[in-house]
Design a protein around this motif. Structure first.
Motif, PDB file in Angstrom:
ATOM      1  N   ARG A  36       0.819  -1.214   0.000  1.00  8.52           N
ATOM      2  CA  ARG A  36       0.000   0.000   0.000  1.00  8.52           C
ATOM      3  C   ARG A  36       0.854   1.266   0.000  1.00  8.52           C
ATOM      4  N   VAL A  61       0.869   4.272  -2.942  1.00  9.26           N
ATOM      5  CA  VAL A  61       0.605   5.698  -2.690  1.00  9.26           C
ATOM      6  C   VAL A  61       1.835   6.543  -3.035  1.00  9.26           C
ATOM      7  N   ASP A  84      -5.733   8.456  -2.339  1.00  8.44           N
ATOM      8  CA  ASP A  84      -6.638   8.840  -1.254  1.00  8.44           C
ATOM      9  C   ASP A  84      -7.661   7.738  -1.006  1.00  8.44           C
ATOM     10  N   ASP A  85      -7.621   7.135   0.180  1.00 12.37           N
ATOM     11  CA  ASP A  85      -8.518   6.020   0.500  1.00 12.37           C
ATOM     12  C   ASP A  85      -9.989   6.395   0.394  1.00 12.37           C
ATOM     13  N   ALA A 119     -10.886   6.997  -3.241  1.00 13.83           N
ATOM     14  CA  ALA A 119     -10.831   5.716  -3.942  1.00 13.83           C
ATOM     15  C   ALA A 119     -12.057   4.867  -3.634  1.00 13.83           C
ATOM     16  N   LYS A 120     -12.495   4.897  -2.380  1.00 10.34           N
ATOM     17  CA  LYS A 120     -13.685   4.121  -1.995  1.00 10.34           C
ATOM     18  C   LYS A 120     -14.926   4.624  -2.730  1.00 10.34           C
ATOM     19  N   GLY A 154     -12.070   1.272  -3.995  1.00  6.12           N
ATOM     20  CA  GLY A 154     -10.929   1.230  -3.099  1.00  6.12           C
ATOM     21  C   GLY A 154      -9.664   1.616  -3.824  1.00  6.12           C
ATOM     22  N   LEU A 155      -8.606   1.766  -3.079  1.00  7.17           N
ATOM     23  CA  LEU A 155      -7.319   2.181  -3.604  1.00  7.17           C
ATOM     24  C   LEU A 155      -6.796   1.170  -4.622  1.00  7.17           C
ATOM     25  N   ARG A 208      -4.520  -4.060  -6.633  1.00  8.69           N
ATOM     26  CA  ARG A 208      -4.810  -3.452  -5.336  1.00  8.69           C
ATOM     27  C   ARG A 208      -3.721  -3.758  -4.315  1.00  8.69           C
TER      28      ARG A 208
END
Length: 147
Positions: A24, A28, A42-43, A46-47, A53-54, A95
């Motif tokens: 992760r 980023v 940005d979590d 992204a959600k 999600g990311l 992911r």
């Protein structure tokens, strides 16, 4: 001394060139430096995105596969570089937490007409996640010294 020369890349041969767990923080950091779209950095954003999600930048996935290429054969080869990549397709999101693996298939091979000490190898790299889903594919040419 190089281990792999042009003659060592056999048309039709498919080999695994590596595996990598997608981290992760690396996702980023890469995105902040090179592809700062919200679904990469940005979590919360992204959600709310279509990805839920990311996800890693496709360019980050290419870079991870490039590292696999270097570690598995390029650094031990008589590589002369590459004139380019012809096709890159990002088929499914990669992911954080995924483990990707890359397969190399030699599609074509020919000796250079103008530089007989060099051969060209056309390769396809297929990248799968831990569920054996194809997430990326790309094709390109490599130039290698001949024996």
């Amino acid at each position: 001394m190089a281990k792999y020369f042009w003659e060592d890349f056999v048309v039709g041969e498919t080999v695994e060139i590596g595996r990598r767990k997608v981290d992760r923080d690396e996702v980023v950091a890469f995105a902040k430096a090179f592809d700062p779209q919200p679904f990469h950095v940005d979590d919360v954003a992204a959600k709310a995105s279509m990805f839920g999600g990311l996800i890693a930048s496709g360019w980050h996935t290419c870079a991870m596969v490039m590292r696999m290429m270097c570690d598995s054969y390029l650094l031990d080869s008589a590589s002369l570089g590459s004139p380019g990549v012809e096709h890159v397709k990002w088929l499914k999101p990669v992911r954080p937490g995924d483990t990707i693996r890359a397969m190399r298939t030699v599609l074509e091979s020919r000796r250079s007409g103008s530089r007989p000490e060099m051969g060209l190898v056309k390769t396809r790299w297929d990248v799968y996640n831990q569920d054996d889903e194809l997430v990326m594919t790309m094709e390109g040419l490599g130039m290698f010294k001949t024996r």
